[in-house]
Design a protein around this motif. Structure first.
Motif, PDB file in Angstrom:
ATOM      1  N   VAL C  73      44.758  76.566  71.629  1.00 50.49           N
ATOM      2  CA  VAL C  73      44.161  76.213  70.339  1.00 50.49           C
ATOM      3  C   VAL C  73      43.744  77.474  69.586  1.00 50.49           C
ATOM      4  O   VAL C  73      44.028  77.637  68.405  1.00 50.49           O
ATOM      5  N   SER C  74      43.116  78.391  70.315  1.00 51.05           N
ATOM      6  CA  SER C  74      42.567  79.550  69.610  1.00 51.05           C
ATOM      7  C   SER C  74      43.649  80.509  69.153  1.00 51.05           C
ATOM      8  O   SER C  74      43.446  81.266  68.210  1.00 51.05           O
ATOM      9  N   CYS C  76      46.795  79.730  68.048  1.00 49.84           N
ATOM     10  CA  CYS C  76      47.724  79.260  67.014  1.00 49.84           C
ATOM     11  C   CYS C  76      47.314  79.812  65.651  1.00 49.84           C
ATOM     12  O   CYS C  76      46.181  79.610  65.219  1.00 49.84           O
ATOM     13  N   PRO C  77      48.191  80.520  64.984  1.00 50.70           N
ATOM     14  CA  PRO C  77      47.792  81.149  63.726  1.00 50.70           C
ATOM     15  C   PRO C  77      47.515  80.160  62.603  1.00 50.70           C
ATOM     16  O   PRO C  77      46.901  80.523  61.610  1.00 50.70           O
ATOM     17  N   GLN C  78      48.023  78.933  62.727  1.00 48.04           N
ATOM     18  CA  GLN C  78      47.847  78.048  61.575  1.00 48.04           C
ATOM     19  C   GLN C  78      47.306  76.678  61.936  1.00 48.04           C
ATOM     20  O   GLN C  78      47.676  75.686  61.327  1.00 48.04           O
ATOM     21  N   ASN C  79      46.459  76.656  62.945  1.00 47.45           N
ATOM     22  CA  ASN C  79      45.773  75.411  63.301  1.00 47.45           C
ATOM     23  C   ASN C  79      46.737  74.263  63.570  1.00 47.45           C
ATOM     24  O   ASN C  79      46.453  73.118  63.226  1.00 47.45           O
ATOM     25  N   ARG C  96      53.243  71.278  61.282  1.00 44.95           N
ATOM     26  CA  ARG C  96      52.591  72.474  60.765  1.00 44.95           C
ATOM     27  C   ARG C  96      53.006  73.716  61.557  1.00 44.95           C
ATOM     28  O   ARG C  96      52.664  74.839  61.205  1.00 44.95           O
TER      29      ARG C  96
END
Lengths: 701, 278, 244, 410
Positions: C73-74, C76-79, C96
């Motif tokens: 989760v932390s 991933c550059p784009q949530n 996404r």
């Protein structure tokens, strides 16, 4: 005023244009649309979203007869699951069964009659041509023996009865069945018992001790519910003891309480040694002793076999043998089972052991199977091998239901040289070593009404109806309809035959009927009549024969005619054989067992995860690999009696040193099997995918 | 990314991160905008000539930027950093003062090294000379080195009458060989007359100012002699190191036939060296 | 989720059920176990004893649904990977995802998969696609989400009955398909649930617990050898003794 | 005409010879572009990457070229902010190299991601906790800055400068270059660090994981230092290489010495900190995650010699060489030391990207190796070809080395 446009003006115009474009919504719209486009690529199918409906049916991919719950969208099945309370499958479905609804769109699905030339080339065929070819063969036949064989892959179905009746009406045709696993065993049981006895099934559900000679109990023994029975552990049902005697660590061996790695090919010696230990330990149950007058003869026979040296070859200690013998004698609910694919001598020895241990007619032992009401007696029908050599002009294979495979060599042996043809009724035409000339498209699971007769883990017989759950393809042929077209007769429909069967069930008033809508198990007599039964069975229910009174064991002989000689020969052969440098053990892939074709998604457990050894790969112990100078992933060549085949090497420390483990299937091993069978080498050529022991040499490619 | 746009959260991390990002983007944008704005403004305020000279001077090799006081013998080593604008150079003023007060004298004899230097003329570093006429105009011509290099008057593109010229801005263009080279104007002014064929000067200018400051950057004849000698040597070095084979036995160029001695492929470089075009 | 390894026979039904449920396409030609798309995978592991006592254990392996210290989760550059506070499920937003695969690098369980190929189904098979789940797409990373489609359906059903979502409202496809009932699914936070009872058993362990990612998938086995072989790390492995 | 584009006073080879030099690189670039097309059209199945090796040769390339391209920001920082005037001799070349490295890296990244059309999503839905977000933002901004820094170089081309507006813009831009140098330095510090953080934060990869100082793991700072050390060395190396290929002196020897001294001192600091970091990792971090550091060096060819090579052989040794005044007297030795320093950083990036992924984490995992497919290699080589081409054209038509003319006439 100079009105000509200079280069600078053009540049300015372009620059200004770009700037203006950036300020307009156009680029942002393009960005947005391109992102949306990447989410909905036109070449990727969308699921068709429609009304969701649920229905129930019975899986007919193999003879186990699992209850299926079908979830459909827009009237097309989208997922399958087990029926939770189903008496046969108890909510389980195997991996193949979960994909049954995908078979309708299998890439090798046949949708019109095809002709196969040179083994692989396919062309569309004219139905009339095929019929004409069969007719020509029919009229050309002059001898008294049949010229046309109609071979049933899975006898016992309603369709089987139709086939049988049709074949009988046709002067030069005969009905036959594919070679069946366990048929030798049935024949043998009949020899042991003097009175007529039915078939037997192991009552795994109630057994407290199971001694298994390579039987795939958790991955291919009836339904997956067997595995659940073996592995479930509740206070009411403690886990049964399972002793697995098998050369390689199969999935069953893996979960067994004890796994005894036995030298391949010596299983029968092991079984006989256990039998001898029981007899010499004087633990043989008095009831058994009382029923058989030749107990002393058996003891003498086993003594004469001089088993100890042979047992040593098995790789099993005397203490182990004694321990198993003691356990079998002490535990009343015990049973000894062998892989249905095991060679004849193993089946014989295991039967003998069951007799010695007194497991027949007991709860948790071998229990008699009643006949299915309304079924034609196909058990006595001849197999393809029983036909005269080079006598057949046409072999019509009914492969519309998956059954046992027939080795390629048998066709060559039975067909008239040069002129015989093989016509297969099959939903698929995957490349196979079998010499088929014509394929007539048949329906797959879910497209037509059929019936499945299975055996529960408790050894009870059942009948379930496989209802159509998706629109049938109009271009497929029913086996009976095809034969009707060939013979020009009109036959009763499958439904009519099935109704007759249900009427037979009703008239017997025996057993229980499972109703998935309640879900309950109600006795047959509680139903109003055949119509009520029919409608319950139509909605995914099944009939299961009721609890049978534990019969007493009739008189029998331990050593019926021929058995002693057969076993003596086999044990002697084991003693004489020199140990091969390497032994190849071909185990059947349970997911492929009755299924010539993989659903495409089976790639998940084969190509994409390596959960099952892929075709073309053989597994060896790392030390074996080292000894033969090969490594993981290497290409190597396996040489079996002069036949060489390319394989990939997989290292697996669960394979005992000195063994080469391979899965049967359509890989090189199957190729080798067909090649070797041409040379008529040993048990590899047998119809079933028997674990076969072949001297192997291995060298790096 | 932007507040109130889908998925935005008001977390501290987000705000700090995006704050920094937008600051960076704005600074880059502003700086870029500022330079565009400034260049537009300087284009309008007619500073092009001035800026071009500044830029070109910056790119001149150090050897071409030698201080005039070296030629006068006032100092030994000095590179100009004032765009040859001696009027604003404090060092120049200082040396001039010293000379006026007689504390230093020209200790280098005025040797022209074979180039003629006229005492009536002032010399520009771009190899033009200038002579003040009694009527308040000045005439501008090519100095001895330049005129030996540019022998064919017809290759020169002269400005039209009434054209404004700016100090250190192109005055004349030379079209020869592949590339054109411009000759810089010595002072600000306006063209009043263009010299014809055979005329010793090229153009007659009306200077914008007749004050001393307007001529302070020009070399006096005493300096010009040493300078011409130096420039000739520089030209020679430049051509020699470029692998040009046509030199005299002593390694030098024949001064008289300079124009014909420079090979065609080195012509462009020679003009660039002499007329201070980097 | 608690997985009883003693009951797993390695039949692969869970793997298949997962693929059917989530519209995972069959393998493209040339796919290997390393490029496969198996949100759920069963790995065979030897328990470390020597032959012939050695046994294999089949380990069903899917996204371990790490707790708040979720590695994927932390990074991933784009949530595109989100942690659902309500259920504790780590969800993936494939539309996404730009396919940078940083999350796959971050995952110690190798439970994330990249769609290396365009999804291709044999002609006609698109009719069998699960309508509750979108189809897969090339170029994005994906993983098990405890059958998000089923969760959404259960949520919708609960909302229709105007009651909160109960933990027993749905079961992931693998749980449903397991013939030996080796997988138990439920609310770990509910002390009365079967799953939390199973999770508190001393036979229960987690994979790579030392990393502190707090996976919510637990494994159990009565065999100490199995537990040892699945929780050991390279520190105490035999190989080290051999190779020094 | 070609010759009218070449800066006056510079000696350049004839156009046919230049063409002969350029054409093979163009061919290589062409093959690479075809590979790129395959990857974009058919997806990343064209590569040999897989679910375990989700990052392959391309990420390694990115990390490496960005580290080597650090010369641009660091030289700019020294020249414009710290006023080390002597570095003006290499700033132009440094900017071009920086631009090549960064634009090459970004181009490869666009191929590397599975959905290039969604690349801008990072800006739209940024996750500020991700190191990759930081990298994306900074690299994008910095590439813009580098392009802006590159523009004056181009505008100064002999032909273009004849155009007054270009000249004016160049002049004004150049005056503000200090702002860009400052921003570039700021951005570079962050993204060089974030590239290190990229792996340092991976708690799931105990081989790469490092404890954090503040919000950044130690690799963040180590990467900044190592890039700052490698940058000047790479500038030194390339300048020397170009002068060898062009067969003419381009910068004065004292510039080499300055670059060497700067590189050496930073490298020394880096190596010391890296050694401390490694010791902390061996004794605290790795055991804390349940792994013994030595266990990571048991597989394949990745023995502990890598650690020695990285820290001592290609770290401490070149650092001391670069700082030694005796070495500085010989350009050959200086270049050797610089090459060693660069190799050390290249090895470090290799260890961080490839070894990290090859090592197993789960107890039943295997050590996996990975061989890039030809498409990957071709794309990789295309970046190099692109770099050579951009540099060759820049060198031919722009004035990359201000000292060249003087050194020539000297």
């Amino acid at each position: 005023m100079n009105s000509s446009i200079s280069r600078r003006d053009l540049l300015r115009f372009a620059g200004g244009g770009v700037l203006g474009l950036l300020l307009s919504p156009l680029p942002w719209k393009v960005l947005d649309d391109s992102a949306i486009w990447t989410q909905n690529w036109p070449w990727i199918p969308e699921p068709s979203r429609g009304p969701i409906t649920w229905s129930a049916s019975t899986c007919s991919l193999c003879g186990a007869g699992c209850g299926v719950r079908v979830r459909s969208s827009n009237g097309h099945p989208v997922s399958l699951a087990g029926q939770a309370g189903h008496p046969m499958s108890a909510g389980t479905l195997c991996a193949t069964g979960l994909l049954a609804h995908h078979l309708a769109c299998h890439p090798s699905r046949v949708l019109q009659p095809i002709r196969i030339t040179n083994g692989t080339e396919r062309t569309a065929a004219d139905m009339a041509t095929i019929v004409a070819a069969i007719h020509a063969a029919h009229s050309a036949s002059t001898s008294a023996s049949p010229a046309i064989a109609v071979i049933d892959s899975r006898p016992g179905r309603a369709a089987s009865r139709l086939l049988m009746e049709l074949a009988h009406q046709w002067p030069s045709a005969a009905y036959g069945v594919a070679p069946q696993a366990g048929r030798a065993r049935t024949d043998l049981i009949r020899k042991h018992f003097r009175t007529a006895v039915p078939e037997f099934a192991a009552d795994i559900q109630h057994a407290r001790l199971i001694v298994s000679f390579g039987a795939p109990l958790v991955d291919g023994w009836g339904t997956a519910a067997t595995a659940r029975t073996l592995l479930a552990e509740t206070s009411a049902h403690p886990r049964p003891r399972l002793i697995q005697i098998e050369p390689v660590r199969s999935r069953t061996a893996n979960v067994a309480e004890t796994w005894i790695p036995v030298t391949p090919g010596t299983e029968h010696v092991c079984a006989l040694a256990i039998a001898q230990a029981i007899i010499e330990g004087r633990r043989m149950k008095s009831a058994v002793r009382a029923r058989a007058e030749d107990a002393a003869a058996l003891a003498a026979f086993l003594h004469d076999l001089d088993l100890p040296p042979a047992v040593r070859r098995c790789g099993i200690s005397d203490a182990r043998i004694l321990e198993i013998a003691r356990s079998l004698s002490d535990e009343p609910a015990s049973v000894v089972v062998a892989s249905p694919a095991a060679p004849e001598e193993v089946q014989s020895a295991v039967l003998l052991l069951n007799l010695v241990a007194g497991t027949f007619f007991r709860e948790g032992g071998l229990r008699p199977l009643p006949e299915i009401p309304g079924a034609a007696r196909t058990t006595d029908a001849r197999t393809l091998e029983d036909f005269d050599d080079h006598s057949l002009s046409v072999i019509i294979l009914d492969e519309s239901a998956a059954g046992a495979d027939i080795p390629a060599a048998v066709f060559g042996q039975k067909l008239k040289p040069g002129s015989g043809i093989v016509v297969s009724l099959s939903p698929f035409a995957a490349p196979r070593p079998v010499p088929i000339q014509y394929v007539i498209p048949a329906a797959v699971w879910g497209e037509r009404l059929t019936d499945v007769a299975g055996t529960s883990p408790a050894g009870e017989i059942s009948v379930g109806l496989a209802m159509p759950v998706m629109p049938a393809r109009p271009d497929t042929f029913d086996t009976a309809a095809f034969l009707g077209a060939v013979t020009g007769t009109s036959q009763p429909s499958t439904e009519e035959i099935l109704r007759q069967r249900i009427a037979a069930i009703w008239s017997g008033r025996r057993g229980m009927v499972y109703d998935p809508s309640s879900p309950t198990l109600r006795p047959v007599h509680a139903f109003g009549g055949t119509d009520a039964l029919w409608s319950v069975l139509q909605s995914g229910g099944c009939w299961i024969d009721g609890p049978r009174p534990a019969g007493s064991m009739p008189a029998f002989r331990f050593l019926p005619a021929g058995l002693a000689e057969h076993l003596t020969k086999r044990v002697a052969a084991t003693k004489a054989a020199t140990a091969p440098a390497l032994a190849l053990v071909i185990t059947s892939d349970p997911l492929r067992r009755d299924q010539a074709f993989d659903a495409t998604l089976m790639s998940k457990v084969r190509d994409e995860s390596g959960l099952y050894l892929p075709c073309g790969s053989v597994a060896i112990h790392p030390t074996t690999a080292e000894a033969h100078n090969v490594g993981v992933g290497d290409d190597a060549t396996l040489s079996i009696n002069g036949t060489t085949l390319p394989v990939h090497i997989a290292c697996d420390s669960s394979v005992p040193p000195g063994l080469v483990s391979a899965m049967d299937g359509d890989g090189p091993v199957a190729l080798a099997q067909s090649k070797i069978s041409d040379r008529s080498v040993g048990s590899v050529a047998s119809a079933t995918s028997a674990p076969s022991v072949i001297p192997v040499t291995l060298w790096k490619a | 990314m932007f507040p109130w746009v889908y998925g935005f959260t008001w977390s501290t991390g987000n705000l700090i991160f995006l704050g920094i990002f937008f600051t960076v983007v704005i600074v880059i944008g502003l700086t870029l905008g500022l330079s565009v704005l400034r260049s537009l403004r300087s284009a309008q305020s007619n500073e092009i000539a001035h800026i071009r000279w500044k830029s070109e001077f910056h790119d001149l090799p150090a050897a071409a930027r030698t201080c005039r006081h070296i030629f006068a013998g006032d100092t030994r080593e000095r590179t100009c950093a004032h765009d040859f604008d001696c009027g604003t150079c404090t060092a120049h003023r200082h040396i001039e003062e010293l000379r006026r007060s007689g504390r230093i004298v020209l200790h280098r004899p005025a040797g022209s090294g074979g180039f003629s230097v006229s005492s009536e003329r002032l010399y520009h570093r771009g190899h033009t000379w200038l002579r003040r006429e009694p009527d308040g105009t000045v005439v501008v011509g090519l100095d001895d080195l330049a005129s030996r290099l540019v022998t064919d008057r017809s290759t020169l593109g002269l400005p039209p009458v009434h054209a404004a010229v700016f100090r250190n801005a192109p005055l004349v263009t030379i079209r020869r060989a592949s590339a054109g080279t411009r000759i810089l104007a010595p002072i600000d002014g306006e063209i009043v007359e263009v010299g014809g064929e055979g005329c010793e000067w090229l153009v007659r200018l009306r200077p914008r100012s007749l004050g001393t400051d307007a001529f302070a950057h020009l070399l006096r004849p005493a300096e010009a002699a040493g300078w011409l000698q130096y420039e000739f040597e520089r030209l020679q070095r430049s051509l020699a190191s470029g692998g040009v084979g046509v030199t005299m036995a002593d390694g030098g160029l024949p001064m008289q036939e300079l124009a014909s001695a420079v090979p065609v492929d080195a012509w462009d470089r020679a003009l660039g060296e002499v007329f201070l075009e980097p | 989720m608690v997985i009883d390894l003693d009951r797993c026979t390695g039949c692969g039904a869970c793997v298949i059920a997962c693929a059917v449920e989530n519209n995972v396409p069959p393998a493209h030609e040339g796919t290997t176990p390393r490029t496969g798309l198996t949100w759920m995978r069963v790995v065979r592991v030897d328990d470390g004893r020597s032959f012939p006592d050695t046994r294999s254990v089949f380990v069903p392996l899917m996204c371990q649904q790490c707790d708040h210290h979720t590695p994927c989760v932390s990074v991933c550059p784009q949530n595109a990977v989100e942690y659902d506070e309500e259920t504790g499920i780590v969800t993936q937003v494939p539309v996404r995802c730009l396919g940078c695969r940083y999350c796959m690098t971050a995952c110690p369980y190798h439970a994330r998969y990249f769609n290396w190929w365009d999804p291709e189904w044999p002609a006609g098979m698109e009719q069998t696609l699960n309508p509750d789940v979108s189809t897969r797409m090339r170029g994005v990373a994906e993983k098990c989400n405890f059958c998000h489609g089923r969760l959404q359906a259960a949520r919708a059903k609960a909302a229709a009955g105007s009651r909160p979502l109960a933990p027993d409202d749905y079961q992931p496809a693998c749980v449903e398909a397991c013939p030996t009932e080796a997988i138990v699914f439920g609310d770990l936070n509910d002390p009365r649930s079967t799953v939390s009872a199973a999770a508190s058993s001393p036979d229960t362990f987690r994979l790579l617990e030392h990393l502190g990612t707090g996976p919510k998938v637990r494994y159990r086995s009565r065999s100490a050898a199995v537990r040892e072989s699945l929780t050991r790390n390279s520190v105490s492995s035999e190989k080290e003794q051999v190779h020094g | 005409m070609d010759s009218s584009l070449i800066p006056r006073g510079l000696q350049r080879t004839s156009f046919p010879r230049f063409l002969a030099w350029v054409l093979p690189w163009v061919a290589l670039l062409g093959v690479g572009l075809f590979a790129v097309y395959l990857c974009l059209a058919y997806g990343l199945n064209q590569t040999n990457m897989d679910n375990r090796f989700a990052f392959g040769a391309w990420i390694y390339l990115d990390l490496t070229v960005i580290a080597l391209g650090a010369g641009a920001f660091f030289t700019g920082f020294l020249l414009y902010i710290l006023r080390r005037k002597e570095l003006a001799a290499v700033i132009n070349s440094a900017v071009v190299i920086g631009f090549i490295c960064y634009s090459g890296a970004v181009a490869v990244l666009m191929v590397d991601v599975g959905q290039p059309l969604r690349a801008w999503f990072t800006f739209w839905h940024p996750n500020v906790h991700s190191m990759l977000t930081e990298v994306t933002f900074c690299i994008t901004c910095y590439l813009t800055v580098l392009a802006i820094e590159y523009v004056p170089l181009i505008l100064k081309n002999r032909k273009l400068r004849k155009n007054a507006s270009m000249l004016l813009f160049e002049f004004q831009l150049h005056k503000l270059m200090v702002v860009f140098a400052g921003i570039g330095t700021f951005l570079s510090f962050f993204h060089q660090g974030s590239l290190g953080g990229l792996y340092g934060v991976l708690v799931g990869r105990p081989f790469a994981f490092r404890p954090a100082f503040g919000i950044w793991p130690s690799t963040f700072f180590l990467f900044i230092l190592s890039a700052a050390a490698a940058g000047p060395s790479f500038i030194l190396l390339t300048s020397w290489l170009v002068s060898k290929i062009a067969r003419k002196p381009l910068v004065a020897p004292d510039v080499y010495r300055t670059l060497g001294r700067i590189s050496g001192s930073i490298l020394l600091v880096y190596v010391l900190l890296k050694a401390v970091d490694t010791l902390v990792w061996i004794n605290r971090t790795a055991p804390g995650l349940g792994f013994q550091a030595s266990s990571f060096y048991r597989y394949g060819d990745f023995g502990s010699w890598i650690l020695f090579a990285e820290i001592v052989l290609l770290g401490l040794l070149p650092a001391l060489m670069l700082l030694s005044s005796r070495v500085a007297q010989h350009t050959g030795w200086l270049v050797t030391a610089a090459a060693m320093a660069c190799s050390g950083i290249v090895l470090n990036r290799f260890v961080m990207t490839i070894q990290t992924l090859a090592l197993p984490t789960l107890p039943f995992d295997a050590f996996l190796s990975y061989v890039p497919s030809w498409q990957e290699v071709a794309t990789f080589l295309a970046v190099i070809a692109y770099g050579v081409l951009v540099y060759s054209f820049s060198f031919r038509y722009l004035n990359l080395f201000p000292q060249e003319r003087e050194l020539r006439s000297a």
